[in-house]
Scaffold this active site. Structure first.
Site, PDB file in Angstrom:
ATOM      1  N   ARG A 235      52.527  27.811 -67.207  1.00  0.00           N
ATOM      2  CA  ARG A 235      51.745  28.375 -68.316  1.00  0.00           C
ATOM      3  C   ARG A 235      50.271  28.194 -68.004  1.00  0.00           C
ATOM      4  NH1 ARG A 235      56.487  26.635 -69.365  1.00  0.00           N
ATOM      5  NH2 ARG A 235      57.787  27.534 -71.017  1.00  0.00           N
ATOM      6  N   GLU A 264      48.044  39.469 -69.461  1.00  0.00           N
ATOM      7  CA  GLU A 264      48.575  40.166 -68.280  1.00  0.00           C
ATOM      8  C   GLU A 264      48.365  41.664 -68.414  1.00  0.00           C
ATOM      9  OE1 GLU A 264      52.629  39.109 -67.531  1.00  0.00           O
ATOM     10  OE2 GLU A 264      52.208  36.985 -67.388  1.00  0.00           O
ATOM     11  N   HIS A 282      52.668  37.072 -61.881  1.00  0.00           N
ATOM     12  CA  HIS A 282      53.822  36.626 -62.658  1.00  0.00           C
ATOM     13  C   HIS A 282      55.128  37.111 -62.025  1.00  0.00           C
ATOM     14  CE1 HIS A 282      55.052  35.285 -66.964  1.00  0.00           C
ATOM     15  NE2 HIS A 282      55.895  34.841 -66.061  1.00  0.00           N
TER      16      HIS A 282
END
Length: 311
Positions: A235, A264, A282
């Site tokens: 995170r 994102e 990610h």
């Protein structure tokens, strides 16, 4: 026809075989943002009438849940639930299920890749050569290196075992994991500060603290071994970004590698432009095997929960 909302980027363009079992069971699949993270307005428009939701990492507000007039269950195709308003779900009686452990290997392998890349300055060297230079910086082997692992859930434990298999000495911190989570002569359980201080590399695999403050505060970053590699596949909020940038500038941190961001895609910021920062989009659990395991488990969880609610 009963509707199910599908929002994970890896699934929302349709076509995954596991989704067919939902259609076979008589559900209509709703995919409002194919291949993208849906925003609040998109979710609010799509949720009415949906009894189930196969959810990804998209932020979910209380307003979104207010629009869910028939929703019985949310099934995550992963383990993280930081993006969900848990108290609101509980108050509404909406069940939450997670695909626990299904993407552990994919995320752990990425964390190992980033750790090795940092110890050997792979990205920094690559970029220098692309500019026509011949950069050479003395690297560090992971064998006999001291690696700190923060969080010993499915991902952290898998990462720790990979490092142990390569000959590293691993120290782990997790106040909740069983005492026998990892048994190896080169592994020891420690407190948080001991798992951060005196190590050559740190990998973060923990949830955000309840108070919202980073685990890697400015004070803890200042106490790192000089040249330490810091890897974050958990995170973004676990790391004080300003302190990390300052530590990179003064050479306290050798490499900061992250697969996670507050937004994102992320907004441009000075930390991400630093030459010893390694960025991945990610992709930790974005492998063929991890997506398959997560999808199958998430669909099974949905069908099971909705069958229970039907009775």
């Amino acid at each position: 026809m009963r509707r199910i909302l599908i929002t994970p980027r890896s699934l929302s363009q349709g076509g995954h075989p596991a989704l067919r079992s939902l259609e076979t069971a008589g559900f209509e699949l709703v995919m409002p943002a194919p291949g993208a993270i849906p925003d609040e307005a998109t979710l609010i428009a799509a949720l009415p009438g949906c009894v189930g939701w196969l959810a990804g990492v998209e932020p979910v507000s209380e307003r979104v849940i207010d629009a869910a007039d028939r929703l019985r269950v949310i099934s995550r195709n992963g383990t993280g639930v930081d993006n969900l308003p848990l108290d609101v779900l509980e108050a509404r009686g909406i069940e939450l299920r997670r695909a626990v452990g299904t993407n552990a290997r994919g995320v752990a392998e990425l964390a190992l890749t980033l750790t090795l890349a940092g110890l050997r300055q792979i990205v920094w060297t690559h970029e220098g050569m692309r500019r026509g230079a011949w950069p050479r910086r003395l690297g560090r082997e992971i064998a006999d290196a001291r690696v700190g692992v923060i969080g010993l859930g499915a991902i952290g434990a898998t990462f720790a075992q990979l490092c142990l298999d390569l000959g590293a000495r691993v120290v782990g911190y997790d106040p909740f994991a069983n005492a026998d989570r990892i048994v190896h002569p080169n592994f020891s359980r420690t407190g948080l500060d001991e798992a951060i201080g005196g190590v050559d590399a740190i990998s973060l695999h923990a949830p955000l603290p309840e108070d919202g403050r980073p685990l890697l505060t400015a004070e803890r970053i200042a106490g790192l071994t000089r040249g330490c590699v810091v890897v974050n596949t958990a995170r973004a909020g676990l790391v004080d970004a300003d302190a990390m940038l300052a530590a990179l500038e003064r050479g306290q941190v050798g490499t900061y590698a992250t697969d996670v961001f507050e937004a994102e895609p992320p907004e441009a910021e000075p930390l991400f432009a630093h030459p010893r920062v390694v960025l991945t989009s990610h992709i930790g659990g974005f492998t063929d095997a991890s997506v398959e395991r997560s999808t199958v488990r998430a669909v099974e969880n949905l069908l099971e929960a909705l069958a229970v609610h039907a009775h």
